[in-house]
Enzyme design. Sequence first.
Site, PDB file in Angstrom:
ATOM      1  CG  ASP A 193       9.332   3.788  12.691  1.00 21.66           C
ATOM      2  OD1 ASP A 193       9.517   4.309  11.569  1.00 21.66           O
ATOM      3  OD2 ASP A 193       8.788   2.677  12.826  1.00 21.66           O
TER       4      ASP A 193
ATOM      5  CG  ASP B 127       1.225   5.117   4.193  1.00 20.64           C
ATOM      6  OD1 ASP B 127       0.069   4.747   3.948  1.00 20.64           O
ATOM      7  OD2 ASP B 127       1.966   4.521   4.997  1.00 20.64           O
TER       8      ASP B 127
ATOM      9  CG  ASP C 197      -0.231  -0.303   2.493  1.00 20.52           C
ATOM     10  OD1 ASP C 197       0.898   0.184   2.681  1.00 20.52           O
ATOM     11  OD2 ASP C 197      -0.798  -1.036   3.333  1.00 20.52           O
TER      12      ASP C 197
HETATM   13  P1  ATP Z   1       4.438  -1.923   6.807  1.00 20.26           P
HETATM   14  O1  ATP Z   1       3.144  -1.231   6.472  1.00 20.26           O
HETATM   15  O2  ATP Z   1       5.074  -2.622   5.673  1.00 20.26           O
HETATM   16  O3  ATP Z   1       4.385  -2.728   8.029  1.00 20.26           O
HETATM   17  P2  ATP Z   1       5.321   0.769   7.237  1.00 20.26           P
HETATM   18  O4  ATP Z   1       6.686   1.338   7.478  1.00 20.26           O
HETATM   19  O5  ATP Z   1       4.582   1.300   6.060  1.00 20.26           O
HETATM   20  O6  ATP Z   1       5.492  -0.795   7.154  1.00 20.26           O
HETATM   21  P3  ATP Z   1       3.129   1.732   8.804  1.00 20.26           P
HETATM   22  O7  ATP Z   1       2.690   1.275  10.135  1.00 20.26           O
HETATM   23  O8  ATP Z   1       2.236   1.583   7.639  1.00 20.26           O
HETATM   24  O9  ATP Z   1       4.492   0.962   8.538  1.00 20.26           O
HETATM   25  O10 ATP Z   1       3.574   3.233   8.966  1.00 20.26           O
HETATM   26  C1  ATP Z   1       3.879   4.112   7.885  1.00 20.26           C
HETATM   27  C2  ATP Z   1       5.013   5.054   8.271  1.00 20.26           C
HETATM   28  O11 ATP Z   1       4.634   5.845   9.398  1.00 20.26           O
HETATM   29  C3  ATP Z   1       6.290   4.357   8.710  1.00 20.26           C
HETATM   30  O12 ATP Z   1       7.101   4.001   7.623  1.00 20.26           O
HETATM   31  C4  ATP Z   1       6.927   5.392   9.602  1.00 20.26           C
HETATM   32  O13 ATP Z   1       7.578   6.373   8.839  1.00 20.26           O
HETATM   33  C5  ATP Z   1       5.737   6.012  10.287  1.00 20.26           C
HETATM   34  N1  ATP Z   1       5.429   5.352  11.555  1.00 20.26           N
HETATM   35  C6  ATP Z   1       4.583   4.334  11.747  1.00 20.26           C
HETATM   36  N2  ATP Z   1       4.504   3.972  13.034  1.00 20.26           N
HETATM   37  C7  ATP Z   1       5.321   4.830  13.700  1.00 20.26           C
HETATM   38  C8  ATP Z   1       5.670   4.991  15.059  1.00 20.26           C
HETATM   39  N3  ATP Z   1       5.165   4.205  15.990  1.00 20.26           N
HETATM   40  N4  ATP Z   1       6.540   5.979  15.374  1.00 20.26           N
HETATM   41  C9  ATP Z   1       7.039   6.786  14.414  1.00 20.26           C
HETATM   42  N5  ATP Z   1       6.759   6.681  13.121  1.00 20.26           N
HETATM   43  C10 ATP Z   1       5.911   5.709  12.748  1.00 20.26           C
HETATM   44 MG    MG Z   2       2.515   0.821   5.561  1.00 20.58          MG
END
Ligand code: ATP
Ligand code: MG
Length: 472
Positions: A155, A81, A79
């Site tokens: 993060d 963002d 997906d």
């Molecule tokens: P995936 O969806 O593949 O598990 P992702 O990195 O896209 O990985 P998401 O939870 O969708 O994870 O979050 C999108 C983005 O938001 C992350 O890449 C990060 O930059 C930020 N993010 C998410 N959770 C946190 C957090 N707890 N603290 C700080 N930044 C965060």
């Molecule tokens: Mg994600």
Amino acid sequence: MIRKLLRSLARFAPGHAHGRGHARGHDPKVHKASRIGIDRRLVSSGAIRTVEGLQQAGYKAFVVGGAVRDLMLGLRPKDFDVATDATPEDVQHIFRRARIIGKRFRLVHVLFGPETIEVSTFRAAAGDDHETDAHGRVLRDNTFGEQHEDAARRDLSINALYYDPLSDTVLDYHHGVEDLQSRRIRIIGQPERRYREDPVRMLRVVRFAAKLQFDLEAKTTEPIADLADLIQNVPQARLFDEMIKLLQSGQAFSGLQQLRRYGLHHGCLPLVDMVLEPEGSEDEKQQSLAFVKLALERTDQRVQQGKPISVGFLFASLLWCPVYRHWKKLEAQGMKSVPGLHEAIDQVIDQQLDRLSIQKRVVADLREIWLLQPRFEKRNGQAPFRLLSHLRFRAGYDFLLLREAVGQAPEGLGAWWTEFLEAEGEEHRAQLVQRTNTRQASSSSPRPRRRRRSKPAAQGDGLVLSEGGTES
Ligand code: ATP
Ligand code: MG
């Protein structure tokens, strides 16, 4: 209108990422995306249209987060963002199908056919004005800020890249490209502070290390042992989501082991305790671990092949061994097989449900998979045909194969069902059932106790009960 014009002009003002003479300490490194391995063809049309729509209205807009990380690794993101300097209301005005969601973190879902793009406004760095709990956990995060602040509050360095597919550039504020290239997980900022703001970050650190098979930077892991207990302040539902992501990362078993290694499993995630430190005799412990390991290995294989994972099946596997132990105990006490299984399930579910916060839908699903198990042993008359047409037959059958592999089901039972499943047409199936019943009748009497004293069943007929067999 005037605000939009000012914003457009601001894009070329000093301090902006594309301009020269940036504000000190806030400059991103600018990479040509195609040169660092990003293939624009892997970006969804919805993501491109969102970025385009926002930029045409005079705002900044980038693909961010996991999608950029995956693109750099040559993977197709699941997906997308988008991050922007437009407020949620601005975003909603630009797109025809868009709705504002979230409370703790307000954002906009922009819809293009079946695709949803999550659009968030740049957040300000967590400061004293953020609402926190007594342990420093940020409760609300809706203060908008500059792009460099948004980068600093993400993060990991590898999750803080901003990709503009229209200009083929990646803005990198925290050496994320370098960390991706050297396969390193590094938290942004001061680790202890970042974990206090949001303890889930500790779990994310471990999850991404397992999923990507990256090394963990020492500074990133150093405070975790001392802070692991903070996980207990996180709402159960969020922990559950994080667990699901870990279990579906394609490296589930190693992910759980990593959690344990960093002391993140004790008390806070009871399921992990239960899975990695099962109760019972030494033999039972070995069997439980073997079962879970096998189940998770098969899950990992499916994830790696891009196949869907059923959360019900996953939890049915993780919670099964305590149910099985209990079930066998009740049987040994003279209880009949099926009522015994019902009772064992009720006990384990009652005990675990509150602590695990598993959704009711998932509980119904795993209960069904478990309750199908004794039915696989009935192979006479219409019983196999009825079972085959059961909605959850496939899940129950896969589950039976797992049980058989660790000696929890009569040897050959899985192979019988495979033959039954793959037989062409009802006629072949009926013949198989008949053959089996004739052999069963000639080689054994219905009472297991007596059967043990009588002549053993003919070798290779697939009906010999293994230790711990479940025939009643
Ligand atoms: P995936 O969806 O593949 O598990 P992702 O990195 O896209 O990985 P998401 O939870 O969708 O994870 O979050 C999108 C983005 O938001 C992350 O890449 C990060 O930059 C930020 N993010 C998410 N959770 C946190 C957090 N707890 N603290 C700080 N930044 C965060
Ligand atoms: Mg994600």
